[in-house]
Scaffold this active site. Sequence first.
Site, PDB file in Angstrom:
ATOM      1  CB  CYS A   2      -0.877   0.048   1.233  1.00  0.00           C
ATOM      2  SG  CYS A   2      -1.896  -1.394   1.424  1.00  0.00           S
ATOM      3  NE  ARG A  27       4.811   1.840  -1.046  1.00  0.00           N
ATOM      4  CZ  ARG A  27       5.525   2.149   0.029  1.00  0.00           C
ATOM      5  NH1 ARG A  27       6.604   2.875  -0.102  1.00  0.00           N
ATOM      6  NH2 ARG A  27       5.171   1.747   1.221  1.00  0.00           N
ATOM      7  CD1 TRP A  75       0.333  -5.932  -3.333  1.00  0.00           C
ATOM      8  CD2 TRP A  75       0.268  -6.644  -1.206  1.00  0.00           C
ATOM      9  NE1 TRP A  75       0.907  -7.180  -3.284  1.00  0.00           N
ATOM     10  CE2 TRP A  75       0.879  -7.650  -1.996  1.00  0.00           C
ATOM     11  CE3 TRP A  75       0.120  -6.878   0.153  1.00  0.00           C
ATOM     12  CZ2 TRP A  75       1.341  -8.839  -1.470  1.00  0.00           C
ATOM     13  CZ3 TRP A  75       0.581  -8.083   0.684  1.00  0.00           C
ATOM     14  CH2 TRP A  75       1.184  -9.049  -0.134  1.00  0.00           C
ATOM     15  CG  ASN A 100       1.081   0.865   4.365  1.00  0.00           C
ATOM     16  OD1 ASN A 100       0.833  -0.337   4.374  1.00  0.00           O
ATOM     17  ND2 ASN A 100       2.249   1.355   4.005  1.00  0.00           N
ATOM     18  N   GLY A 101      -0.963  -0.885   6.546  1.00  0.00           N
ATOM     19  CA  GLY A 101      -0.694  -1.672   7.746  1.00  0.00           C
ATOM     20  C   GLY A 101      -1.816  -2.667   7.969  1.00  0.00           C
ATOM     21  CD  GLU A 484      17.952 -13.023  -6.408  1.00  0.00           C
ATOM     22  OE1 GLU A 484      17.380 -13.463  -5.409  1.00  0.00           O
ATOM     23  OE2 GLU A 484      17.540 -12.019  -7.016  1.00  0.00           O
ATOM     24  CE  LYS A 488      15.275 -10.729  -9.192  1.00  0.00           C
ATOM     25  NZ  LYS A 488      15.063 -11.174  -7.879  1.00  0.00           N
ATOM     26  CD  GLU A 491      11.067 -11.940  -7.161  1.00  0.00           C
ATOM     27  OE1 GLU A 491      10.895 -11.238  -6.181  1.00  0.00           O
ATOM     28  OE2 GLU A 491      12.097 -11.843  -7.866  1.00  0.00           O
ATOM     29  CG  HIS A 507      20.993 -37.090  -1.725  1.00  0.00           C
ATOM     30  ND1 HIS A 507      21.256 -38.348  -1.241  1.00  0.00           N
ATOM     31  CD2 HIS A 507      22.197 -36.488  -1.875  1.00  0.00           C
ATOM     32  CE1 HIS A 507      22.565 -38.495  -1.071  1.00  0.00           C
ATOM     33  NE2 HIS A 507      23.157 -37.373  -1.468  1.00  0.00           N
ATOM     34  CE  LYS A 606      12.110  -2.525  -5.460  1.00  0.00           C
ATOM     35  NZ  LYS A 606      12.935  -3.646  -5.942  1.00  0.00           N
TER      36      LYS A 606
HETATM   37  C1  G6P Z   1       9.849  -8.021  -1.543  1.00  0.00           C
HETATM   38  C2  G6P Z   1      10.434  -7.647  -2.893  1.00  0.00           C
HETATM   39  C3  G6P Z   1      11.764  -8.376  -3.095  1.00  0.00           C
HETATM   40  C4  G6P Z   1      12.711  -8.062  -1.942  1.00  0.00           C
HETATM   41  C5  G6P Z   1      12.072  -8.381  -0.594  1.00  0.00           C
HETATM   42  C6  G6P Z   1      12.908  -7.833   0.564  1.00  0.00           C
HETATM   43  O1  G6P Z   1       9.495  -9.359  -1.536  1.00  0.00           O
HETATM   44  O2  G6P Z   1       9.535  -7.988  -3.925  1.00  0.00           O
HETATM   45  O3  G6P Z   1      12.343  -7.968  -4.314  1.00  0.00           O
HETATM   46  O4  G6P Z   1      13.879  -8.805  -2.098  1.00  0.00           O
HETATM   47  O5  G6P Z   1      10.789  -7.757  -0.494  1.00  0.00           O
HETATM   48  O6  G6P Z   1      12.920  -6.431   0.475  1.00  0.00           O
HETATM   49  P1  G6P Z   1      14.041  -5.502   1.062  1.00  0.00           P
HETATM   50  O7  G6P Z   1      13.597  -4.107   0.688  1.00  0.00           O
HETATM   51  O8  G6P Z   1      14.031  -5.720   2.548  1.00  0.00           O
HETATM   52  O9  G6P Z   1      15.325  -5.890   0.439  1.00  0.00           O
END
Ligand code: G6P
Length: 611
Positions: A2, A27, A75, A100-101, A484, A488, A491, A507, A606
């Site tokens: 949000c 975000r 969100w 927000n929250g 990672e 990606k 996501e 395994h 984000k």
């Molecule tokens: C969300 C974002 C990720 C990020 C994670 C941690 O899930 O989509 O891209 O890695 O938060 O965020 P930060 O700002 O703490 O690195």
Amino acid sequence: MCGIVGAIAQRPVTEILLEGLRRLEYRGYDSAGVAVLNDNNQISRTRALGKVAALTEKLESSPAIGNIGIAHTRWATHGKPAERNAHPHMSNQRVAIVHNGIIENYEELRVELKAKGYNFTSDTDTEVVVHLIEMYLTQGQSLADAVRETIKEVRGAYALGVISIEQPDVLIAARQGSPLVLGLGLGETFIGSDIQAMLPVTSRFIYLENGDFCVIKRDSYEIFDDAGAIVEREIKESNSGMCTAELGKYRHFMHKEIFEQPTAVQSTLEGRLNVNDLKHCVSGDNIIETLEKVEEIQIIACGTSYHAGLIASYWLEDLTDVPCSVEVASEYRYRRRPPRDNVLFVTLSQSGETADTLAALEKVNTDKSMLATLTICNVAESSLTRESDYTLMTLAGPEIGVASTKAFTTQLVALQMLVGLLIQAKGNAPEKVEEIVNNLKKLPILLEQALEKDAEIEKMAEHFIEKHNALFLGRGDQYPVAMEGALKLKEISYIHAEAYPAGELKHGPLALVDSEMPIIAVAPKTGLIEKLKSNLEEVRSRGGVLYIFADKAIAMEEKDNIHVIEMPEVPEMLAPIVYTIPLQLLSYYTAVFKGTDVDKPRNLAKSVTVE
Ligand code: G6P
């Protein structure tokens, strides 16, 4: 997650609010809305499911004009994405709020308010807040007092913006847990979830602290702390500028940010690579003296930042005698760990506002269980930087794409600086520090060379369009790189992907290998390359299709079911950073071919400012 914008001015604010929302789009959100007090002192509210562009269209056909207003990108947490759940929420046409929250006790409050005759029109936790405020207004309280009474009753986290027809010259803001910033203009005042939202209208900001409550007028404001006392908070001047949120020649921010990595790394290194002066990378007093005492490092982070922490744990344990544990923040904050002495608590975060990471830091700050806390963060003045003893900034610039790219590689750079500092503080192997520094100097060029593989990787990505699963393999510090890579792909292309240390193949995951399951391997020249090669042979002999990013030394022949992209030769410690690039590009092009919303993937945010 949000986003909030609010404004009180002498001019119409709707366009300022909409621009603020556009600048918060990065975000992640599912709906948006705006409420202004119009000339007839009525609240004019417009909401839309989907993008801010849809809200803008609605406002074009039915304008809302007023000099005070609040706006929101939502969100969904409680109640699905739908127009009726979008903010602002209203009560009896008298008051409107954005939030927000999460309000944890909303169910009981809802029952009580329903019994008092309030009619609920949404499924959100937020709606109880607006009805409570209205209830206190009805009892004759001022708007400020009505909000004060309300927040005494709610449990949970909030950043709030409130307007009411009862006091058309007042905007109320309050913060507990979720971030909120005041923007100070000339004869006008703003609120926003972050400064991005307000950069077009001001560069002077106050970062509200937990428990702060503000009564904002057009050209004045008062801030009260959680004890109700008026407080002065420092005004910060931002030099962030506004130009960064431009796409330029790129189609997506993610692609732009992948290509910005050599520059972002260069900025993070700029002026910091003097072996005798490394300590100045970190703000805070006596870092070397603190590191001398450190007996253990505990790294805490979420998502991509967590993977950076995992990679660093290999470096730290390899080059210093200091043990290092890494844990995701949402787990760490709720479990007991036996007390240990002289632990340095390191948080990693792009945004500095991730709720779980922040809560983990708050936990150790409260029980004073750590020798010191240090954050590696990309946003100055974020909650993490303000609440840590030490700060090591990554200077990647604003990252807009939800999937993190340049923040990750600059975190790895900052972590290498921390390793160098720890070696210095412990007084062992000074030649290792020199090696780290000399390697880092070469990094921007090596990243450029990795980016030259863009077209080759774009072609490779065509193979992934119809796939439903993928397996990523690496060994040693390349295992978290593979993790990672898998994250990606999940996501942004919505392909299920998992990462395994290649030695674990037999395994379990080997049972999944067939021509439908692409196996992606990162294979730089390290001490483990021969072992990895044997693991890849195991896949090949079972008919698996391999996509390998490899150093020449692996000498794997390109055949029908083996696709090799040759990577530049890199020093072993830089390999995790350089080999991340092709994995980012592979996910990016797969997502583009699949036609997903690359910069704002479904269901993700984000900046995850709720638990
Ligand atoms: C969300 C974002 C990720 C990020 C994670 C941690 O899930 O989509 O891209 O890695 O938060 O965020 P930060 O700002 O703490 O690195």
